[in-house]
Design a protein around this motif. Sequence first.
Motif, PDB file in Angstrom:
ATOM      1  N   THR A 138      -1.255   5.765  17.005  1.00  0.00           N
ATOM      2  CA  THR A 138      -0.832   7.055  16.890  1.00  0.00           C
ATOM      3  C   THR A 138      -1.491   8.165  18.072  1.00  0.00           C
ATOM      4  O   THR A 138      -1.020   9.231  18.091  1.00  0.00           O
ATOM      5  N   THR A 198      -4.385   9.428  17.767  1.00  0.00           N
ATOM      6  CA  THR A 198      -5.133  10.272  17.128  1.00  0.00           C
ATOM      7  C   THR A 198      -6.741   9.858  17.030  1.00  0.00           C
ATOM      8  O   THR A 198      -7.107   8.523  17.120  1.00  0.00           O
ATOM      9  N   LEU A 249       0.672   1.556  11.451  1.00  0.00           N
ATOM     10  CA  LEU A 249       0.638   0.349  10.772  1.00  0.00           C
ATOM     11  C   LEU A 249       1.719  -0.389  11.455  1.00  0.00           C
ATOM     12  O   LEU A 249       2.928   0.155  11.619  1.00  0.00           O
ATOM     13  N   GLU A 295      10.105   5.963   6.622  1.00  0.00           N
ATOM     14  CA  GLU A 295      10.019   6.884   7.705  1.00  0.00           C
ATOM     15  C   GLU A 295       9.199   6.465   8.818  1.00  0.00           C
ATOM     16  O   GLU A 295       8.168   5.668   8.558  1.00  0.00           O
ATOM     17  N   TYR A 351      -8.527   9.856  12.912  1.00  0.00           N
ATOM     18  CA  TYR A 351      -7.371   9.057  12.375  1.00  0.00           C
ATOM     19  C   TYR A 351      -7.057   9.392  10.922  1.00  0.00           C
ATOM     20  O   TYR A 351      -5.974   9.586  10.600  1.00  0.00           O
ATOM     21  N   ARG A 393       2.259  14.431   3.248  1.00  0.00           N
ATOM     22  CA  ARG A 393       3.870  14.912   3.578  1.00  0.00           C
ATOM     23  C   ARG A 393       4.577  13.982   2.923  1.00  0.00           C
ATOM     24  O   ARG A 393       5.612  14.241   2.502  1.00  0.00           O
ATOM     25  N   ARG A 394       4.529  12.529   3.116  1.00  0.00           N
ATOM     26  CA  ARG A 394       5.578  11.590   2.648  1.00  0.00           C
ATOM     27  C   ARG A 394       5.495  11.685   1.116  1.00  0.00           C
ATOM     28  O   ARG A 394       6.498  11.700   0.567  1.00  0.00           O
ATOM     29  N   SER A 453       0.932  -1.174   0.047  1.00  0.00           N
ATOM     30  CA  SER A 453       0.058  -0.214   0.012  1.00  0.00           C
ATOM     31  C   SER A 453       0.837   1.295   0.172  1.00  0.00           C
ATOM     32  O   SER A 453       0.553   2.253  -0.110  1.00  0.00           O
ATOM     33  N   ASN A 454       2.355   1.112  -0.054  1.00  0.00           N
ATOM     34  CA  ASN A 454       3.063   2.136  -0.164  1.00  0.00           C
ATOM     35  C   ASN A 454       2.871   3.411   0.901  1.00  0.00           C
ATOM     36  O   ASN A 454       2.692   4.562   0.442  1.00  0.00           O
ATOM     37  N   THR A 455       2.707   3.109   1.959  1.00  0.00           N
ATOM     38  CA  THR A 455       2.860   4.364   3.004  1.00  0.00           C
ATOM     39  C   THR A 455       4.006   4.546   3.768  1.00  0.00           C
ATOM     40  O   THR A 455       3.912   5.826   4.113  1.00  0.00           O
ATOM     41  N   VAL A 515      -0.152  12.864   6.946  1.00  0.00           N
ATOM     42  CA  VAL A 515       1.077  11.930   7.111  1.00  0.00           C
ATOM     43  C   VAL A 515       1.360  11.488   5.581  1.00  0.00           C
ATOM     44  O   VAL A 515       2.533  11.656   4.749  1.00  0.00           O
ATOM     45  N   LEU A 516       0.327  11.031   5.024  1.00  0.00           N
ATOM     46  CA  LEU A 516       0.450  10.539   3.569  1.00  0.00           C
ATOM     47  C   LEU A 516       0.813  11.677   2.539  1.00  0.00           C
ATOM     48  O   LEU A 516       1.781  11.410   1.751  1.00  0.00           O
ATOM     49  N   HIS A 537      -5.687  12.860  10.319  1.00  0.00           N
ATOM     50  CA  HIS A 537      -4.346  12.619  10.708  1.00  0.00           C
ATOM     51  C   HIS A 537      -3.480  11.746   9.489  1.00  0.00           C
ATOM     52  O   HIS A 537      -2.423  12.273   9.252  1.00  0.00           O
ATOM     53  N   ALA A 538      -4.094  10.574   8.922  1.00  0.00           N
ATOM     54  CA  ALA A 538      -3.180   9.904   8.391  1.00  0.00           C
ATOM     55  C   ALA A 538      -3.084  10.570   6.870  1.00  0.00           C
ATOM     56  O   ALA A 538      -2.090  10.394   6.447  1.00  0.00           O
ATOM     57  N   LEU A 593       1.592   6.416  11.611  1.00  0.00           N
ATOM     58  CA  LEU A 593       0.561   5.830  10.846  1.00  0.00           C
ATOM     59  C   LEU A 593      -0.165   4.620  11.681  1.00  0.00           C
ATOM     60  O   LEU A 593      -1.285   4.473  11.282  1.00  0.00           O
ATOM     61  N   ALA A 617      -0.308   6.724  -2.015  1.00  0.00           N
ATOM     62  CA  ALA A 617      -0.104   5.952  -0.903  1.00  0.00           C
ATOM     63  C   ALA A 617      -1.492   5.569  -0.148  1.00  0.00           C
ATOM     64  O   ALA A 617      -2.610   6.576  -0.066  1.00  0.00           O
ATOM     65  N   LYS A 618      -1.657   4.542   0.217  1.00  0.00           N
ATOM     66  CA  LYS A 618      -3.097   4.122   0.918  1.00  0.00           C
ATOM     67  C   LYS A 618      -2.842   3.343   2.412  1.00  0.00           C
ATOM     68  O   LYS A 618      -2.114   2.356   2.708  1.00  0.00           O
ATOM     69  N   VAL A 619      -3.725   3.854   3.162  1.00  0.00           N
ATOM     70  CA  VAL A 619      -3.648   3.157   4.626  1.00  0.00           C
ATOM     71  C   VAL A 619      -4.625   2.093   4.396  1.00  0.00           C
ATOM     72  O   VAL A 619      -5.956   2.283   4.219  1.00  0.00           O
ATOM     73  N   GLU A 629      -5.407   3.934  15.155  1.00  0.00           N
ATOM     74  CA  GLU A 629      -5.368   5.091  16.128  1.00  0.00           C
ATOM     75  C   GLU A 629      -4.914   4.817  17.399  1.00  0.00           C
ATOM     76  O   GLU A 629      -4.718   6.095  18.167  1.00  0.00           O
ATOM     77  N   THR A 680     -11.239   5.734  12.274  1.00  0.00           N
ATOM     78  CA  THR A 680     -12.075   7.021  12.813  1.00  0.00           C
ATOM     79  C   THR A 680     -11.789   8.211  12.076  1.00  0.00           C
ATOM     80  O   THR A 680     -10.709   8.347  11.196  1.00  0.00           O
TER      81      THR A 680
END
Lengths: 781, 290
Positions: free
Chosen positions: A779, A781, A658, A458, B265, B275-276, A452-454, B272-273, B268-269, A656, B174-176, A776, B262
Amino acid sequence: MSVPTTQRPTGTETATGRLGDITLLPDGIPKVTGDFAYSSDLWMDDMLWGVTLRSPHPRARVRSIDIGAALATAGVTAVLTHEDVPGSKYYGLEIADQPVLAVDEVRYTGEPVAIVAADHPETARRAAAKIVVDYEVLDPITDSRAAMSPDSPLVHATPTQDHYPGGGNILRHVRIRRGDPTLTADVVVTGEYDVGMQDQAFLGPESGLAVPAEDGGVDLFIATQWLHVDQRQVAESLGLPEDKVRLSLAGVGGAFGAREDVSMQIHACLLALRTNKPIKMVYSREESFYGHVHRHPATMRYEHGANRDGTLVYVKCEVVLDGGAYASSSPAVVSNAASFAVGPYNCDNVLIDGYILYTNNPPCGAMRGFGAVQVCFGHESQMDKLAAALGIDPVELRIHNAMAEGSLMPTGQVVEGAAPVAELLRRVKDAPLPAAAPTDSYDLRALPGGVSNTTHGEGVRRGVGYAVGFKNVGYSEGFDDFSTARVRLEVVGGELVATVHTAAAEVGQGLITVMAQIARTELGVEQVINQPADTSIGTAGSTSASRQTYCTGGAVQAACEAVRDGILAMASARGLSVEGAALRDGKIVAADGAAVASVADLLGEEIVEETREFHHRPTEPLTRDLGAPGDIGQGAAHLQFAFAAHRVVADVDVELGLVRLVEVTTAQDVGKALNPLSVVGQIQGGTTQGIGLALMEEIQVKDGKIRNPSFTDYLIPTILDTPPMQVQVLELGDPHAPYGLRGVGEPPTISSTPAVVSALRAATGRPLTRVPVRPEHITGT
Amino acid sequence: MDFLYARSWDEALAAKAERPDAVPISGGTDLMVDLNFDRRRPDALLDLNGVEEFTRWERVNGHVRIGAAVPFTRIINEIGSLVPGLAIASRTVGSPQIRNRGTLGGNLATASPAGDALPPLMVADATVEVGSVRGERTVPVREFFTGPKRSVLEPDELIRAVLVPVADGPQQFAKVGTRNAMVISVCSFALALHPARRTVAGCIGSAGPTVLPTPDAEQYLEAELADRRLWDSRAELDEAVATRFGELAGAHARPIDDVRGTADYRRHAVAVLARRTLQWTWTEYRRAQR
Ligand SMILES: Cc1cc2nc3c(=O)[nH]c(=O)nc-3n(C[C@H](O)[C@H](O)[C@H](O)COP(=O)(O)OP(=O)(O)OC[C@H]3O[C@@H](n4cnc5c(N)ncnc54)[C@H](O)[C@@H]3O)c2cc1C
């Protein structure tokens, strides 16, 4: 009796393999290629389809049910409600509190209300949709701790209480008190921990075929874990003697506890007897999530007191399990949770309260690990917390307190036989650690998030965590737990053939290979046929509690010994000297190794057949004298304990939340590995199921409704979530058990969950007090 | 249920005109799930698997024209270098089996905010060719979606192809998800740098009723890149800029709490994605043509 046109899967031979040999499962390849006939593949040409109408409400009074329009639908042959249940309208494994079809109240979303038979499943579904049920919807009771309050409305107006005064919704309260829990200690840590509702997630949905018989009885072909306990419940509800309800095991697509309770068994038989036609029922995937019990969600409160050197002074634990609407095996699950609440550690002062509650949530019951899983997450989280508070290495703290042979359980039971807790921990700790992740390059598959390339590295931190756990093998608390086996030895076409017949359910764990391995070893034959499991022989007990190799293996061994004695008696009657002889390679072999006679020659046309029961050593119920002072909840309730330890190395993307598990190392004592390949398979599978609970597997229930009844949203680990595993198998031999074996199936599921979470804590510094851990939680959050 | 079969675009349009209630089926990886779960009971299916042109892609005028039924596996293997963002997203779809069957046309028509092909199509400024017996039209992907699982597609219309400009700069996706494969997006982010135009484009997946562009974040970043002359200098990008870009992108999310995650989340994510993916694309830009 007519037989459905699918070949039954357990009437198979395993080609080779004696005890201790790697022996392949005969059904392994057919399962992979799709040739294996599951219970959902059963077929008869004149069969009808059965469908279940379920309650859309978690709690409602049933004012009336109008089946008129459904019954008038073309193609529909029967529509049945509770009024059509001729025998007991309630059933259950331990307590008959669950209606076959809702009587005057529904207590969980998905509770069966009516059943329909039609010539096509779609017709049956459409007809079911036409049944008009007049519900008076009530506020559901969904919070198990609130349900404990004496002011709470009752899930069951007259609840079944097990030794609990003024119980209300409390189905059972297990109190264990030993020593002096009022002591104080140098260091005290407290914690609250929660476990979500896990599902067994077997792949073969509930299904079977009921065929009416000419004698007024019924033949049921069914995927189950225990034919005879189904038989009893079906017969009681049909109002038939047990010999008129005959069950045969159909192909089982996984079980993990979810097939201990009756699902469509009674329904299919009711419809078959009413329509006088074979009835097939197959749950859809979504229906399956409503059609079986789940692992109990738990909330736990712990307090550990220890000396500066790490010695445990006392442990207090309160564990509340949500049993959902009906009892299922909950009374036994909470007993286990209480028994194992401290973990495999020495502690002389314990105060444990285990509660199991009725609520209007989905019924919960057996699942691999059976009560030990929840508390293992609690006690292992506490041991990590205590280690941190003391500044002691968490593995050393565990080893310092590790239970060993002769230790006392919180119940006062003496732990007999090997209890290699310290050794298991040392082994996983001493195993080499995997290499650090490279910093100059990356492979997405090896990173949290995978393809998923997250992240390209980092935010990734590595953590290492440990846990150890244990549980009982076999049924506990005084239950007469036994199995029956019939073994026949004869000459067929000039060859010596052994036939093994039991009612034990092969659910994928590999019992059929073990039974054949035992017969080959004990009788010195090559050819062994496993006769299909059915109720024409006595009970084998349940394929659960890691007990089937122990109990049915023991019964097959006993029956083989009796057959051997019969052969030797024949030989002796013909004047041969058989003092101390054994059967090997088709011959009677004297104590000095000399061949005395060929067994085939000796037998000729004769058949030697013996049936034996194997009862495991008796256990005791826990003492329950609530009024008396002193120690309670005491007794040698368990037959055998099985131990496993895990080390988990995890990479966590802390930004994240993960996770990618790098490696799992596990050590387990199996007493004796009868089929080493199956043993490793059980350990890998069990560990993976525990990983699932740690990271993703949860039935999300809100207001008494399941929000994710599908594999779209009930996630189980894929191969990319399953890391390489180093498996260390110890064979320390239990002198009391057949071949010295120890049950294998459950222990790896118990400690893998807390080991994963421990690794996540090490990587993130977060407390992580709930499983599954969601992104969450990491994190924040 | 009727089962209609078309062998050409014209046949398909004619069938759809005659039976607007017929539901097209391509790879079936969305539709069959709906049928199996009894969420949909169409009176007719229109099988598009016989329409050969749907399975073709070609290069036209700086674009790749991808037929509606080109599956993800072929996007990855055959045109990955032309449409890198879409290829990265395609790799995140389902499992090998799903990528072999699942198509771009199906992903667009389903119009789920969690459709993984959609954010990269947005940031690449792709257009969708749709048509009916009444005529054909092209719709920018940016105007294609009208709500959750809703698009501008009329009942008699079919998707013919997607026109994706060949990448003019680095692209990322990018995918969470809550497991490491075979997972529906909890949220995602696609980013494309367009150095020639000196613009950037971001798009959020699965954190709103539709996929969502991120104009505030884009404007902020474009201004920073211009002010700091970074397009020319190809100097390193300040982490603070990337972080701010992420925050602004996250603010565009309109997520909800659901079984997959949520709202907090997700916001937030996404940050992050964003930014990255910005740092990844910028690093790639810096490395190129030096
Ligand atoms: C196990 C599994 C995992 C999945 N994982 C992902 C994932 O990770 N990411 C993701 O984005 N998706 C995922 N999906 C969803 C699905 O695979 C994708 O959306 C895929 O792109 C759908 O394409 P299809 O050809 O299979 O669509 P189909 O199921 O054939 O059709 C989907 C919809 O599009 C319509 N349609 C199809 N073609 C046309 C056309 N030419 N014109 C007009 N309408 C048309 C159909 O009528 C239907 O309504 C997954 C699905 C499954 C079953």
